[in-house]
Every structure is written in structure tokens, then in C-alpha cells.
Scaffold this motif. Sequence first.
Motif, PDB file in Angstrom:
ATOM      1  N   GLU A   1       0.880  -1.178   0.074  1.00 36.73           N
ATOM      2  CA  GLU A   1       0.143   0.002   0.100  1.00 36.73           C
ATOM      3  C   GLU A   1       1.174   1.224   0.079  1.00 36.73           C
ATOM      4  O   GLU A   1       1.745   1.255   0.664  1.00 36.73           O
ATOM      5  CB  GLU A   1      -0.895  -0.185   1.303  1.00 36.73           C
ATOM      6  CG  GLU A   1      -1.918  -0.980   1.236  1.00 36.73           C
ATOM      7  CD  GLU A   1      -2.850  -1.212   2.617  1.00 36.73           C
ATOM      8  OE1 GLU A   1      -3.820  -1.929   2.633  1.00 36.73           O
ATOM      9  OE2 GLU A   1      -2.467  -0.212   3.554  1.00 36.73           O
ATOM     10  N   ALA A   2       0.441   2.158  -0.730  1.00 36.06           N
ATOM     11  CA  ALA A   2       1.285   3.491  -0.762  1.00 36.06           C
ATOM     12  C   ALA A   2       0.764   4.823  -0.750  1.00 36.06           C
ATOM     13  O   ALA A   2      -0.767   4.778  -1.201  1.00 36.06           O
ATOM     14  CB  ALA A   2       2.239   3.452  -2.166  1.00 36.06           C
ATOM     15  N   LYS A   3       1.110   5.398  -0.374  1.00 35.83           N
ATOM     16  CA  LYS A   3       0.241   7.229  -0.168  1.00 35.83           C
ATOM     17  C   LYS A   3       0.985   7.742  -1.333  1.00 35.83           C
ATOM     18  O   LYS A   3       2.201   8.156  -1.464  1.00 35.83           O
ATOM     19  CB  LYS A   3       0.676   7.631   1.101  1.00 35.83           C
ATOM     20  CG  LYS A   3       0.069   9.091   1.178  1.00 35.83           C
ATOM     21  CD  LYS A   3       0.106   9.742   2.590  1.00 35.83           C
ATOM     22  CE  LYS A   3       1.404   9.830   3.373  1.00 35.83           C
ATOM     23  NZ  LYS A   3       1.705  10.414   4.477  1.00 35.83           N
TER      24      LYS A   3
ATOM     25  N   THR B   1     -13.845   0.098 -16.931  1.00 35.15           N
ATOM     26  CA  THR B   1     -13.953   1.300 -15.799  1.00 35.15           C
ATOM     27  C   THR B   1     -13.704   0.332 -14.622  1.00 35.15           C
ATOM     28  O   THR B   1     -14.716  -0.378 -14.307  1.00 35.15           O
ATOM     29  CB  THR B   1     -14.930   2.198 -15.852  1.00 35.15           C
ATOM     30  OG1 THR B   1     -15.279   2.968 -17.287  1.00 35.15           O
ATOM     31  CG2 THR B   1     -15.084   3.289 -14.740  1.00 35.15           C
ATOM     32  N   ARG B   2     -12.836   0.940 -13.877  1.00 36.87           N
ATOM     33  CA  ARG B   2     -12.694   0.035 -12.375  1.00 36.87           C
ATOM     34  C   ARG B   2     -12.866   1.440 -11.247  1.00 36.87           C
ATOM     35  O   ARG B   2     -12.062   2.563 -11.420  1.00 36.87           O
ATOM     36  CB  ARG B   2     -11.381  -0.370 -12.225  1.00 36.87           C
ATOM     37  CG  ARG B   2     -11.331  -0.973 -10.984  1.00 36.87           C
ATOM     38  CD  ARG B   2     -12.029  -2.136 -10.422  1.00 36.87           C
ATOM     39  NE  ARG B   2     -11.537  -2.382  -9.086  1.00 36.87           N
ATOM     40  CZ  ARG B   2     -10.582  -3.538  -8.901  1.00 36.87           C
ATOM     41  NH1 ARG B   2     -10.023  -4.162  -9.818  1.00 36.87           N
ATOM     42  NH2 ARG B   2     -10.560  -3.799  -7.715  1.00 36.87           N
ATOM     43  N   ARG B   3     -13.718   1.377 -10.331  1.00 39.30           N
ATOM     44  CA  ARG B   3     -13.671   2.402  -9.257  1.00 39.30           C
ATOM     45  C   ARG B   3     -13.357   1.541  -7.977  1.00 39.30           C
ATOM     46  O   ARG B   3     -14.089   0.714  -7.559  1.00 39.30           O
ATOM     47  CB  ARG B   3     -15.151   2.877  -8.995  1.00 39.30           C
ATOM     48  CG  ARG B   3     -15.526   3.626 -10.167  1.00 39.30           C
ATOM     49  CD  ARG B   3     -17.198   4.219 -10.051  1.00 39.30           C
ATOM     50  NE  ARG B   3     -17.561   5.030 -10.998  1.00 39.30           N
ATOM     51  CZ  ARG B   3     -17.810   4.900 -12.453  1.00 39.30           C
ATOM     52  NH1 ARG B   3     -17.905   3.728 -12.633  1.00 39.30           N
ATOM     53  NH2 ARG B   3     -18.269   5.946 -13.093  1.00 39.30           N
ATOM     54  N   MET B   4     -12.134   1.874  -7.566  1.00 38.03           N
ATOM     55  CA  MET B   4     -11.543   1.204  -6.530  1.00 38.03           C
ATOM     56  C   MET B   4     -11.559   1.947  -5.260  1.00 38.03           C
ATOM     57  O   MET B   4     -11.329   3.240  -5.290  1.00 38.03           O
ATOM     58  CB  MET B   4     -10.367   0.930  -6.755  1.00 38.03           C
ATOM     59  CG  MET B   4      -9.086   1.766  -6.862  1.00 38.03           C
ATOM     60  SD  MET B   4      -7.435   1.022  -7.350  1.00 38.03           S
ATOM     61  CE  MET B   4      -7.684   0.321  -8.862  1.00 38.03           C
ATOM     62  N   SER B   5     -11.806   1.417  -4.071  1.00 40.84           N
ATOM     63  CA  SER B   5     -11.883   1.884  -2.880  1.00 40.84           C
ATOM     64  C   SER B   5     -10.256   2.425  -2.335  1.00 40.84           C
ATOM     65  O   SER B   5      -9.595   1.577  -2.907  1.00 40.84           O
ATOM     66  CB  SER B   5     -12.252   1.281  -1.477  1.00 40.84           C
ATOM     67  OG  SER B   5     -11.657   0.113  -1.517  1.00 40.84           O
ATOM     68  N   LEU B   6     -10.212   3.514  -1.787  1.00 38.10           N
ATOM     69  CA  LEU B   6      -8.934   4.061  -1.263  1.00 38.10           C
ATOM     70  C   LEU B   6      -8.512   3.505  -0.153  1.00 38.10           C
ATOM     71  O   LEU B   6      -9.373   3.215   0.814  1.00 38.10           O
ATOM     72  CB  LEU B   6      -8.705   5.636  -1.729  1.00 38.10           C
ATOM     73  CG  LEU B   6      -9.021   6.167  -3.018  1.00 38.10           C
ATOM     74  CD1 LEU B   6      -8.944   7.544  -2.876  1.00 38.10           C
ATOM     75  CD2 LEU B   6      -7.965   5.644  -4.070  1.00 38.10           C
ATOM     76  N   VAL B   7      -7.200   3.569   0.289  1.00 37.11           N
ATOM     77  CA  VAL B   7      -6.738   3.231   1.512  1.00 37.11           C
ATOM     78  C   VAL B   7      -6.601   4.336   2.377  1.00 37.11           C
ATOM     79  O   VAL B   7      -6.012   5.627   1.922  1.00 37.11           O
ATOM     80  CB  VAL B   7      -5.361   2.505   1.372  1.00 37.11           C
ATOM     81  CG1 VAL B   7      -4.853   2.030   2.901  1.00 37.11           C
ATOM     82  CG2 VAL B   7      -5.578   1.532   0.500  1.00 37.11           C
TER      83      VAL B   7
END
Length: 245
Positions: free
Chosen positions: A24-26, A105-111
Motif C-alpha cells: 500500500e502506498a500514499k 472502468t474500475r472504481r476502487m476504494s482507497l486506503v
Amino acid sequence: MFKAIIKAETLKSVIYVVSTVVDEAKMTITPDMVRIKAIDPAHIAMLDVSVKKEAFNTYEADEGEIGLDLEKVKAVLKLADSSDDIFLEHDPEQCRLIMRIGNITRRMSLVDTSNMSDPKVPEINIANRIALSADLLKKGIKACESISDYILIDADPERFTLSCQGDTDYASMSVGTADVISIDVPGSIKSMYSLEYFSNIVKVIPDKTEVAVCLDNNFPVKLLFSIAEDNINVVYFLAPRIENE
């Protein structure tokens, strides 16, 4: 606000480099660039990636942060050819990143970035520097694989060597000034590193990329390289393995 279009090949280079260190990255976003700093859980490797807005086909952004699950991003990138354009947009209301490739299209939740570390990039001035092609580094790593968990890097004004010693086997790649771009090493230096960490980062560097290897005796190695016509700059640090006397 963050909205951009980028070539799939360029985005893949960034994501694959970062994923050698973290899952995971910011992403720190500014009007001029995207920056990702990451350190692995064992605090053995660290990287600092700066992606200038010129690396994108189009780029609109305000100050902000986005937390990415890199495995999700890589899953989408597998659907793209290198020449495809990828549309990126941050949806702050739904806390999602929208990725669009053609008709997909991909809608992905963020961390959540609140608990993510923001490592300080060390200002390490290492005078010893060897510049060479990524292809050559990959060849040296390949010679050492399956022999040991560690790789020894040593250099002097005339030679640069990668080697490893196992229980029964030994392998090395030694090249002189004619085979590298430059060697700026006044004396004799050597240091040992995790082969896995060193291999992971080198393997994702595009072929023919110039890599600067900066090291000193029993000191972190610092790799520097640029991709996407020098619009993406990467600095990678790897801690040494200090053998007990």
C-alpha cells in the motif's frame, strides 16, 4: 482534485517499482507532480519516486493525498497494453480512484492514509558512484541467483563486481571501465546486501536504463535512475548486511 491521463507503460513502471517495497502506498499530489515515499515493514529498503506532470498526457491536480492498494492497481494494469492510455480521477466524495482503459472502468476504494508512514528521505552523500546499464545489473543478479541469500558488491577505480558465496558454490560478474558508463571510486570498497531486495528493484528497471550505484564500505547502497524521458526519478536505499566479526 486529481484528474490525469497517462500511458499504461509509464504507470506500470511506477507501480511495479513501488510494489517492490510496499503493498500500500500514499501518493502525495501537487499541481506539479506526484510523489511516493515508502519504506518496507522490516526497514531494510526505502524508495522515493517523483513523477513530474510532464510524465502524464494530461494532468490537473490540487494538493492532496491518495492511499492506494497496489495489488488492485496492478490487477487493472494487467488489462492494458503498454500503448493504452489510462484515465485516472479521484472521487473524494466516494473515497475512490476511478481508472478507465478504453471501455473498461474500475472504481476502487482507497486506503486510509492517516496511519501510513511518511518516511524522511535520508540525505546521504556517498562519494563512490558507478554508472552502468540496468541490463548489466540484471545479468549479475541472474548469475548469483539460487547460490546465496546475499550479494556482495565491490568496486575500485578499475572494476565493478557482483558476487555471492554459497555453501558449495560461488558466482561473480566482474566488469571493467570499458563495460560500464563510468566508475568514480578513488579507493577499494565493498558491502553486502540482501539479494532478494536488490534483485526485486533491479528487475523492474526498464532495460537499457542508466543506473547509478552509490555505495561505501558496510553502508547503505543508493540506486538512482530515471524513466519516461527523465520525467520519473527514483531513489532507492537498501541497508547493508553487517557480518559479525
